[in-house]
Write a protein that holds these residues in place. Sequence first.
Motif, PDB file in Angstrom:
ATOM      1  N   VAL A   1      45.233  37.453  42.617  1.00  0.00           N
ATOM      2  CA  VAL A   1      43.971  36.498  43.031  1.00  0.00           C
ATOM      3  C   VAL A   1      42.693  36.930  42.178  1.00  0.00           C
ATOM      4  O   VAL A   1      42.315  37.992  42.477  1.00  0.00           O
ATOM      5  N   SER A   2      42.192  36.112  41.717  1.00  0.00           N
ATOM      6  CA  SER A   2      41.151  36.216  40.916  1.00  0.00           C
ATOM      7  C   SER A   2      39.900  35.744  41.126  1.00  0.00           C
ATOM      8  O   SER A   2      39.571  34.667  42.038  1.00  0.00           O
ATOM      9  N   ALA A   3      38.705  36.292  40.736  1.00  0.00           N
ATOM     10  CA  ALA A   3      37.393  35.408  40.956  1.00  0.00           C
ATOM     11  C   ALA A   3      37.347  34.340  40.240  1.00  0.00           C
ATOM     12  O   ALA A   3      37.542  34.398  39.022  1.00  0.00           O
ATOM     13  N   ALA A   4      36.561  33.148  40.856  1.00  0.00           N
ATOM     14  CA  ALA A   4      36.561  32.029  40.065  1.00  0.00           C
ATOM     15  C   ALA A   4      34.818  31.796  39.567  1.00  0.00           C
ATOM     16  O   ALA A   4      34.706  31.060  38.722  1.00  0.00           O
TER      17      ALA A   4
ATOM     18  N   GLN B   1      32.418  32.421  47.028  1.00  0.00           N
ATOM     19  CA  GLN B   1      33.726  32.238  47.000  1.00  0.00           C
ATOM     20  C   GLN B   1      34.467  33.281  48.036  1.00  0.00           C
ATOM     21  O   GLN B   1      34.443  34.388  47.712  1.00  0.00           O
ATOM     22  N   PRO B   2      35.144  32.532  49.150  1.00  0.00           N
ATOM     23  CA  PRO B   2      35.845  33.469  49.817  1.00  0.00           C
ATOM     24  C   PRO B   2      37.358  33.470  49.161  1.00  0.00           C
ATOM     25  O   PRO B   2      37.849  32.870  48.484  1.00  0.00           O
TER      26      PRO B   2
ATOM     27  N   ILE C   1      33.088  36.792  47.528  1.00  0.00           N
ATOM     28  CA  ILE C   1      32.044  36.876  46.116  1.00  0.00           C
ATOM     29  C   ILE C   1      30.949  36.461  46.458  1.00  0.00           C
ATOM     30  O   ILE C   1      30.987  35.102  47.200  1.00  0.00           O
ATOM     31  N   VAL C   2      29.606  37.020  46.405  1.00  0.00           N
ATOM     32  CA  VAL C   2      28.410  36.659  46.833  1.00  0.00           C
ATOM     33  C   VAL C   2      27.522  36.740  45.783  1.00  0.00           C
ATOM     34  O   VAL C   2      27.751  37.370  44.800  1.00  0.00           O
TER      35      VAL C   2
ATOM     36  N   ASP D   1      38.094  37.801  36.865  1.00  0.00           N
ATOM     37  CA  ASP D   1      38.592  39.408  37.275  1.00  0.00           C
ATOM     38  C   ASP D   1      39.429  39.187  38.559  1.00  0.00           C
ATOM     39  O   ASP D   1      39.288  38.558  39.186  1.00  0.00           O
ATOM     40  N   GLY D   2      40.542  40.119  38.278  1.00  0.00           N
ATOM     41  CA  GLY D   2      41.351  40.224  39.395  1.00  0.00           C
ATOM     42  C   GLY D   2      40.602  40.901  40.659  1.00  0.00           C
ATOM     43  O   GLY D   2      39.761  41.741  40.579  1.00  0.00           O
ATOM     44  N   ILE D   3      40.976  40.257  41.655  1.00  0.00           N
ATOM     45  CA  ILE D   3      40.464  40.738  43.150  1.00  0.00           C
ATOM     46  C   ILE D   3      41.426  41.316  43.979  1.00  0.00           C
ATOM     47  O   ILE D   3      41.216  42.396  44.539  1.00  0.00           O
ATOM     48  N   ALA D   4      42.711  40.815  44.000  1.00  0.00           N
ATOM     49  CA  ALA D   4      43.562  41.526  44.753  1.00  0.00           C
ATOM     50  C   ALA D   4      45.320  41.037  44.391  1.00  0.00           C
ATOM     51  O   ALA D   4      45.285  39.781  43.872  1.00  0.00           O
TER      52      ALA D   4
END
Length: 301
Positions: free
Chosen positions: A229-232, A265-266, A256-257, A288-291
């Motif tokens: 799951v990535s950052a948008a 982005q939650p 993401i703040v 970037d990958g988040i989880a």
Amino acid sequence: MSTRRLDVGDGTAVAVAELTGAADGPTVAVLGGVHGDELEGILAVRRLVGTFRPVAGRVLAVAVANPPAHAASARTSPVDGGNLARAFPGRSGGTVTERIADALTRHVIAAADLLVDLHSAGRHYAMPFFAGYCEPSGAAAAHAFGAPLVWAHDRVNPGRSLAAAAAHGVAAIYVEGSGGAALRRSEVDGYTDGVLRVLGQLGVAADPPAPAPVRRVVQGGDGDVDASVSAAVAGWCVTAVTAGDVVAAGTLVAEIVDEAGRVVQPVRAPRDGIVMMLRRTAVVAPGDGIAMLGPVPQELS
């Protein structure tokens, strides 16, 4: 013990230490540093080379499988941008990364009866300490390793060292740890002892460390960190869970703040599962990958 160098050109060579026992037995290949920012495996292999001598068979030990990436403390090679863990079985006439993969495949992996590839989460991520395998032939070694979690995949993706091993009929496991460009004594000891347990199971090592219990088993999935799951958006990543947590679909994994602290982005779990990789470095860019989630684990008594 003897050491040879696999010269792949452009000033790059991979050192292979060969530890040989007095009696016939299986050959075990142990790789560290396929990604240059993953230090646990490098140190564990160096410990092994410095202190261990087999009673039978032999060990082909590569502490730094990817010298250019290790010199740069990076996941990928600064020479060609290549990711060695996606380049196997490699090409003898390819890029530096592909030539490293080719040399390791032909001279180390194909020569072995078992491959142990020691990874970790690297500089930017966190992972639970676990041993994984893709082919049934790796199951016994993964459990013998003694990490608290075992991940049994239902397929192996192309480009991995385990895929090269499977193509040559070689049993294989890989190991992951918490990473973060830090070294934790418990994990470094766990890597070293785990390899010795596997060698003991095969009769290569005498008096291996005592067995360690596997507490959880994850069954299924391919473990592809590129499918996280990535950052948008760009911003700062504030995590809400910990690597190894079991979460339900919809659980807030991270936010993401922006620099004012506003949530832009939650990031929520797309399904039930266990958090097998989690962003550690706060500053993120789009993509970037988040989880990464694995299937819900089975708890062992």
